[in-house]
Design a protein around this motif. Structure first.
Motif, PDB file in Angstrom:
ATOM      1  N   LYS A 202       1.060  -1.269   0.089  1.00 48.47           N
ATOM      2  CA  LYS A 202       0.102   0.026  -0.029  1.00 48.47           C
ATOM      3  C   LYS A 202       0.995   1.188  -0.046  1.00 48.47           C
ATOM      4  O   LYS A 202       1.807   1.138   0.575  1.00 48.47           O
ATOM      5  N   PRO A 203       0.266   2.475  -0.649  1.00 52.62           N
ATOM      6  CA  PRO A 203       1.196   3.497  -0.592  1.00 52.62           C
ATOM      7  C   PRO A 203       1.415   3.987   0.570  1.00 52.62           C
ATOM      8  O   PRO A 203       0.544   3.797   1.542  1.00 52.62           O
ATOM      9  N   SER A 204       2.716   4.428   1.003  1.00 52.72           N
ATOM     10  CA  SER A 204       3.122   5.012   2.465  1.00 52.72           C
ATOM     11  C   SER A 204       3.575   6.234   2.267  1.00 52.72           C
ATOM     12  O   SER A 204       4.593   6.548   1.450  1.00 52.72           O
ATOM     13  N   TRP A 205       3.516   7.062   3.334  1.00 56.04           N
ATOM     14  CA  TRP A 205       4.301   8.338   3.682  1.00 56.04           C
ATOM     15  C   TRP A 205       5.001   8.188   5.004  1.00 56.04           C
ATOM     16  O   TRP A 205       4.392   7.387   6.002  1.00 56.04           O
ATOM     17  N   TYR A 206       6.130   9.187   5.039  1.00 57.15           N
ATOM     18  CA  TYR A 206       6.857   8.982   6.515  1.00 57.15           C
ATOM     19  C   TYR A 206       7.288  10.508   6.862  1.00 57.15           C
ATOM     20  O   TYR A 206       7.744  10.934   5.925  1.00 57.15           O
ATOM     21  N   ALA A 207       7.026  10.710   8.176  1.00 51.37           N
ATOM     22  CA  ALA A 207       7.726  12.077   8.608  1.00 51.37           C
ATOM     23  C   ALA A 207       8.697  11.514   9.598  1.00 51.37           C
ATOM     24  O   ALA A 207       8.491  11.126  10.523  1.00 51.37           O
TER      25      ALA A 207
END
Length: 259
Positions: A202-207
């Motif tokens: 699944k598309p993932s984002w990270y800060a």
């Protein structure tokens, strides 16, 4: 819908100075994010669901349906079950976002069919079956870990470590209020391992929090790069969701296909 306002202390300054937006490593094969109107937020250790209170209104202002899960902090299966119950109630595509320890929950519960994309905020992001403690041991020990106090099977972060190593970039008054609502965790929670890794499909984002004293920033970078996440870096303590809510809200909006 109106854009999220950018304050100079938060996102706009970070965008010019420390919000380095990068694609971290080669992306894994996965579909593009679909437009979502639901967001489920999960908190980690030393906190409760109110830790998302700065981000929630920014998402609601954009018309999103937002739910902050109350993580029981008893065991990983219990925590995943609670998040799953909330995901079951969503009426369509949903962004699942987690802070800190709850990256474990996002990684496992993120396989739920309602979850369209994942957001990790200074969060653990293990692979399926991975020993996270062994992974973390490859990096310098976090300063916050020395401040954990145990009462039998329950652990919590002492006040000095909480203010200095967990929420170090918050005004003291706000940090003390967060300390007051800290929920103790059970030792059993730390022994859990994920059985699947939703970020692989699944598309993932990270800060990444570059001033993090709770999870090593280089460990955060490694996990973000490994999952091929769209990654931002914030000059922030571990609690960027409180000190940089505009940046975190925007990241979630991107994951929801709203930006």
């Amino acid at each position: 819908m109106p854009p999220i306002p950018l304050d100079r202390r938060g996102f706009s300054r970070a965008a010019l100075a420390s919000l380095a937006v990068t694609l971290a490593g080669p992306a894994l094969a996965r579909p593009a994010p679909v437009k979502a109107r639901n967001v489920v937020l999960v908190h980690g250790l030393f906190a409760d669901g109110s830790s998302w209170s700065e981000v929630i209104p920014l998402l609601q202002d954009r018309g999103l349906n937002v739910t902050s899960v109350q993580n029981p902090l008893t065991s990983l299966p219990d925590a995943v079950a609670e998040a799953t119950r909330v995901l079951d109630r969503q009426d369509g595509p949903t962004v699942l976002a987690g802070h800190s320890f709850s990256g474990m929950i996002v990684t496992e519960a993120g396989m739920h069919p309602n979850v369209s994309s994942l957001v990790y905020v200074a969060a653990r992001a293990p692979d399926a079956g991975e020993d996270y403690a062994a992974l973390a041991a490859k990096y310098p020990t976090s300063l916050a870990s020395a401040g954990i106090v145990y009462d039998g099977d329950e652990g919590r972060l002492g006040e000095t470590a909480f203010l200095r190593d967990f929420a170090g970039d918050l005004p003291p008054r706000k940090a003390k209020a967060l300390f007051a609502v800290q929920q103790p965790f059970h030792k059993l929670l730390l022994t859990g391992r994920t059985t699947q890794a939703a970020w692989r499909s699944k598309p993932s984002w990270y800060a990444v929090s570059t001033e993090d004293r709770t999870i090593n920033p280089d460990l955060e970078r490694f996990m973000a790069k490994r999952m091929g996440a769209t990654t931002i870096e914030l000059r922030s303590s571990h609690v960027s969701l409180i000190s940089h809510p505009q940046a975190i809200a925007r990241l979630i909006l991107e994951a929801a296909g709203q930006v």
